[in-house]
Design a protein around this motif. Sequence first.
Motif, PDB file in Angstrom:
ATOM      1  N   ARG A  73       1.073  -1.473   0.035  1.00 15.66           N
ATOM      2  CA  ARG A  73      -0.161   0.377   0.008  1.00 15.66           C
ATOM      3  C   ARG A  73       0.847   1.336   0.320  1.00 15.66           C
ATOM      4  NH1 ARG A  73      -3.325  -3.217   3.663  1.00 15.66           N
ATOM      5  NH2 ARG A  73      -5.415  -3.919   2.886  1.00 15.66           N
ATOM      6  N   GLU A  74       1.659   1.190   0.817  1.00 16.73           N
ATOM      7  CA  GLU A  74       2.628   2.235   0.883  1.00 16.73           C
ATOM      8  C   GLU A  74       3.832   2.767  -0.276  1.00 16.73           C
ATOM      9  OE1 GLU A  74       3.202   4.791   3.086  1.00 16.73           O
ATOM     10  OE2 GLU A  74       1.197   3.805   4.281  1.00 16.73           O
ATOM     11  N   CYS A  75       3.807   1.562  -0.959  1.00 23.12           N
ATOM     12  CA  CYS A  75       4.566   1.379  -2.146  1.00 23.12           C
ATOM     13  C   CYS A  75       3.504   2.215  -3.186  1.00 23.12           C
ATOM     14  CB  CYS A  75       4.452   0.322  -2.658  1.00 23.12           C
ATOM     15  SG  CYS A  75       5.929   0.693  -4.731  1.00 23.12           S
ATOM     16  N   LEU A  76       2.599   1.920  -3.310  1.00 21.32           N
ATOM     17  CA  LEU A  76       1.740   2.423  -3.878  1.00 21.32           C
ATOM     18  C   LEU A  76       1.062   3.887  -4.086  1.00 21.32           C
ATOM     19  CD1 LEU A  76      -0.986  -0.308  -4.578  1.00 21.32           C
ATOM     20  CD2 LEU A  76       0.093   0.438  -6.457  1.00 21.32           C
ATOM     21  N   ARG A  77       0.939   4.088  -3.235  1.00 14.61           N
ATOM     22  CA  ARG A  77       0.250   5.187  -1.996  1.00 14.61           C
ATOM     23  C   ARG A  77       2.197   6.520  -2.553  1.00 14.61           C
ATOM     24  NH1 ARG A  77      -1.047   3.246   3.912  1.00 14.61           N
ATOM     25  NH2 ARG A  77      -2.944   2.649   3.537  1.00 14.61           N
ATOM     26  N   SER A  78       2.766   5.742  -3.020  1.00 18.30           N
ATOM     27  CA  SER A  78       4.073   7.103  -3.266  1.00 18.30           C
ATOM     28  C   SER A  78       4.673   7.296  -4.925  1.00 18.30           C
ATOM     29  CB  SER A  78       5.771   6.622  -2.756  1.00 18.30           C
ATOM     30  OG  SER A  78       5.654   5.268  -3.409  1.00 18.30           O
ATOM     31  N   ALA A  79       3.262   6.836  -5.166  1.00 18.76           N
ATOM     32  CA  ALA A  79       3.035   6.626  -6.762  1.00 18.76           C
ATOM     33  C   ALA A  79       2.676   7.945  -6.896  1.00 18.76           C
ATOM     34  CB  ALA A  79       2.737   5.708  -7.354  1.00 18.76           C
ATOM     35  N   PRO A  80       3.096   8.537  -8.305  1.00 18.48           N
ATOM     36  CA  PRO A  80       2.528  10.165  -8.449  1.00 18.48           C
ATOM     37  C   PRO A  80       0.696   9.526  -9.852  1.00 18.48           C
ATOM     38  CG  PRO A  80       3.750  10.238 -10.247  1.00 18.48           C
ATOM     39  CD  PRO A  80       3.951   9.129  -9.025  1.00 18.48           C
ATOM     40  N   LEU A  81       0.219  10.790  -8.900  1.00 18.86           N
ATOM     41  CA  LEU A  81      -1.313  11.481 -10.132  1.00 18.86           C
ATOM     42  C   LEU A  81      -0.852  11.910 -10.987  1.00 18.86           C
ATOM     43  CD1 LEU A  81      -3.479   9.193 -11.253  1.00 18.86           C
ATOM     44  CD2 LEU A  81      -5.044  10.013  -8.522  1.00 18.86           C
ATOM     45  N   ASP A  82      -1.243  12.465 -11.774  1.00 21.80           N
ATOM     46  CA  ASP A  82      -1.762  13.891 -12.213  1.00 21.80           C
ATOM     47  C   ASP A  82      -3.007  14.872 -11.755  1.00 21.80           C
ATOM     48  OD1 ASP A  82      -2.511  15.907 -14.454  1.00 21.80           O
ATOM     49  OD2 ASP A  82      -0.415  14.791 -15.740  1.00 21.80           O
ATOM     50  N   VAL A  83      -2.695  15.969 -11.192  1.00 15.56           N
ATOM     51  CA  VAL A  83      -3.801  16.977 -10.913  1.00 15.56           C
ATOM     52  C   VAL A  83      -4.995  16.635 -12.033  1.00 15.56           C
ATOM     53  CG1 VAL A  83      -2.588  17.886  -9.014  1.00 15.56           C
ATOM     54  CG2 VAL A  83      -2.617  18.571 -11.350  1.00 15.56           C
ATOM     55  N   HIS A  84      -4.109  16.930 -12.787  1.00 15.73           N
ATOM     56  CA  HIS A  84      -5.720  17.067 -14.087  1.00 15.73           C
ATOM     57  C   HIS A  84      -6.314  15.479 -14.506  1.00 15.73           C
ATOM     58  CE1 HIS A  84      -1.813  19.842 -15.525  1.00 15.73           C
ATOM     59  NE2 HIS A  84      -2.975  20.114 -15.948  1.00 15.73           N
ATOM     60  N   VAL A  85      -6.066  14.408 -13.757  1.00 14.22           N
ATOM     61  CA  VAL A  85      -6.964  13.164 -14.344  1.00 14.22           C
ATOM     62  C   VAL A  85      -7.696  13.816 -12.930  1.00 14.22           C
ATOM     63  CG1 VAL A  85      -6.994  10.699 -13.899  1.00 14.22           C
ATOM     64  CG2 VAL A  85      -4.570  12.140 -15.245  1.00 14.22           C
ATOM     65  N   VAL A  86      -7.293  13.922 -11.761  1.00 16.57           N
ATOM     66  CA  VAL A  86      -8.097  14.012 -10.636  1.00 16.57           C
ATOM     67  C   VAL A  86      -8.804  15.040 -10.639  1.00 16.57           C
ATOM     68  CG1 VAL A  86      -7.796  14.375  -7.997  1.00 16.57           C
ATOM     69  CG2 VAL A  86      -5.634  13.246  -8.765  1.00 16.57           C
ATOM     70  N   SER A  87      -8.518  16.100 -11.376  1.00 18.23           N
ATOM     71  CA  SER A  87      -9.428  17.235 -11.164  1.00 18.23           C
ATOM     72  C   SER A  87     -10.726  16.622 -13.010  1.00 18.23           C
ATOM     73  CB  SER A  87      -9.155  18.485 -11.588  1.00 18.23           C
ATOM     74  OG  SER A  87      -9.844  19.393 -12.528  1.00 18.23           O
ATOM     75  N   ALA A  88     -10.617  16.154 -13.791  1.00 22.84           N
ATOM     76  CA  ALA A  88     -10.777  15.021 -14.413  1.00 22.84           C
ATOM     77  C   ALA A  88     -12.438  14.678 -13.790  1.00 22.84           C
ATOM     78  CB  ALA A  88     -10.696  14.518 -15.611  1.00 22.84           C
ATOM     79  N   ILE A  89     -11.997  13.678 -12.884  1.00 18.68           N
ATOM     80  CA  ILE A  89     -12.771  12.475 -12.002  1.00 18.68           C
ATOM     81  C   ILE A  89     -13.423  13.367 -11.041  1.00 18.68           C
ATOM     82  CG2 ILE A  89     -12.663  10.636 -10.502  1.00 18.68           C
ATOM     83  CD1 ILE A  89      -9.874  10.208 -11.665  1.00 18.68           C
ATOM     84  N   LYS A  90     -13.189  14.499  -9.803  1.00 15.51           N
ATOM     85  CA  LYS A  90     -14.152  14.861  -9.300  1.00 15.51           C
ATOM     86  C   LYS A  90     -14.938  15.605 -10.354  1.00 15.51           C
ATOM     87  CE  LYS A  90     -11.235  15.087  -5.983  1.00 15.51           C
ATOM     88  NZ  LYS A  90     -10.165  16.191  -4.586  1.00 15.51           N
ATOM     89  N   THR A  91     -14.991  15.887 -11.190  1.00 17.42           N
ATOM     90  CA  THR A  91     -15.333  17.162 -12.325  1.00 17.42           C
ATOM     91  C   THR A  91     -17.246  16.062 -12.727  1.00 17.42           C
ATOM     92  OG1 THR A  91     -13.957  19.281 -12.567  1.00 17.42           O
ATOM     93  CG2 THR A  91     -15.776  19.366 -13.552  1.00 17.42           C
ATOM     94  N   ALA A  92     -16.014  15.624 -13.530  1.00 20.86           N
ATOM     95  CA  ALA A  92     -17.197  14.542 -14.018  1.00 20.86           C
ATOM     96  C   ALA A  92     -18.463  13.541 -13.002  1.00 20.86           C
ATOM     97  CB  ALA A  92     -16.479  13.486 -15.104  1.00 20.86           C
ATOM     98  N   ALA A  93     -17.677  13.317 -12.280  1.00 23.67           N
ATOM     99  CA  ALA A  93     -18.316  12.764 -10.917  1.00 23.67           C
ATOM    100  C   ALA A  93     -19.294  13.773 -11.291  1.00 23.67           C
ATOM    101  CB  ALA A  93     -17.947  11.946  -9.719  1.00 23.67           C
ATOM    102  N   ALA A  94     -19.207  15.405 -10.402  1.00 29.47           N
ATOM    103  CA  ALA A  94     -19.721  16.059 -10.237  1.00 29.47           C
ATOM    104  C   ALA A  94     -21.133  16.765 -10.883  1.00 29.47           C
ATOM    105  CB  ALA A  94     -19.213  17.612  -9.500  1.00 29.47           C
ATOM    106  N   LEU A  95     -20.916  16.672 -12.040  1.00 31.83           N
ATOM    107  CA  LEU A  95     -21.676  17.270 -13.396  1.00 31.83           C
ATOM    108  C   LEU A  95     -22.909  15.686 -13.547  1.00 31.83           C
ATOM    109  CD1 LEU A  95     -19.591  17.823 -15.710  1.00 31.83           C
ATOM    110  CD2 LEU A  95     -21.274  19.060 -14.668  1.00 31.83           C
TER     111      LEU A  95
END
Length: 278
Positions: A73-95
Motif C-alpha cells: 500500500r505504501e509503495c502504491l501511495r508513493s506513486a504520482p497521479l496527475d492533478v488534471h486526471v484527479v480534477s477530471a474525475i471529480k468534475t465528471a462525477a460532480a456533473l
Amino acid sequence: MAPSPPAQQAPGVVVVFDFDRTIIDWDSDNWVITKLGATDAFHRLRPTMRWNPLMDRMMGEVHARGKTAEDIRECLRSAPLDVHVVSAIKTAAALGCDLKVVSDANTFFIETVLAHHGVLGCFSEIKTNPASVDVDGRLRISPFHDSATAPHGCSLCPENMCKGKIIEKIQAIAGAEKQHFIYIGDGKGDYCPSLKLGEGDYVMPKENYPLWNLICSNKQLLKAEIHPWNSGEELEKTLLKLVNKVISPPAQVSPVDCSKCESVTTELGHHQALRVPH
C-alpha cells in the motif's frame, strides 16, 4: 453529513476508465515489483507464465522477502497521479456522470491508489481482477474470468479478462435507456471494448499506445467517435468537452459537488474493499 447531490445531473453519461497508463501514467504491477526489489524474479518467471498468474506469483515473492500488504500500500501511495486526471474525475462525477473502472490490474492496487488521492468514492463500479490478503498476510490475485470453468472465448483479449464482455454487460443493464459511453484507455485490451461502442459514444485512446495504433490500422471498424489524448491535461480537457457536448445545456459544477468524492472515500477507508460483482 452526506454530500449534497449535484445541482444538475447527466443521466445516461457513462465514463469508463482503464487504470494503468490511463488514470495513472505508469504501470501498477511494474511499479510494485520494481520498488519492492523483485525484478530479478520477475524476469526469471516472465517467459514461463501468463501475466495474471505471474502477478499472483510475484506477490508471493514479495511476501517471501518480508514485505507486508501495508508495504505494498505504501509503495502504491508513493506513486504520482496527475492533478488534471484527479480534477477530471471529480468534475465528471460532480456533473452526474456514472464513472466506472474496467482494468486488468487488481482491486487492491486500484482501490489503494484511488483512495489515497481522494477519488475512490467518485466511481460506482470497479471491474478488475479480484485481490485479497490471505491469513498469512500474502496478497493473492485471481483472474476476473475463471478460464477453467467458463472461458470467455474472445480472441482479442487475454484469457483472464475480456473487457468487451464487461462493456456488453454494462450496456445490457442500461437496457432501453439511452446511454452515452465515453471509454478512456491505452492498451491492447482496450480495443475489444472500443469495438462494442456505437454511434453517439466516444472512445479516447492515448496517442501512440497500442489502442491508438490498433484503431489507426482501420478506423472504419469503430462506430464511436475517436478523440485522442497524450497527457493528463489533454485527458481532462477532452473528457469534459465531450461530457458538455452530451449535456444540453452544459451543466455547471460547484466546489461542493466536487467534494463528494473525498467524503465517500473517507467513509470507506483505505482498508475497506468495494463490493465488485462479476
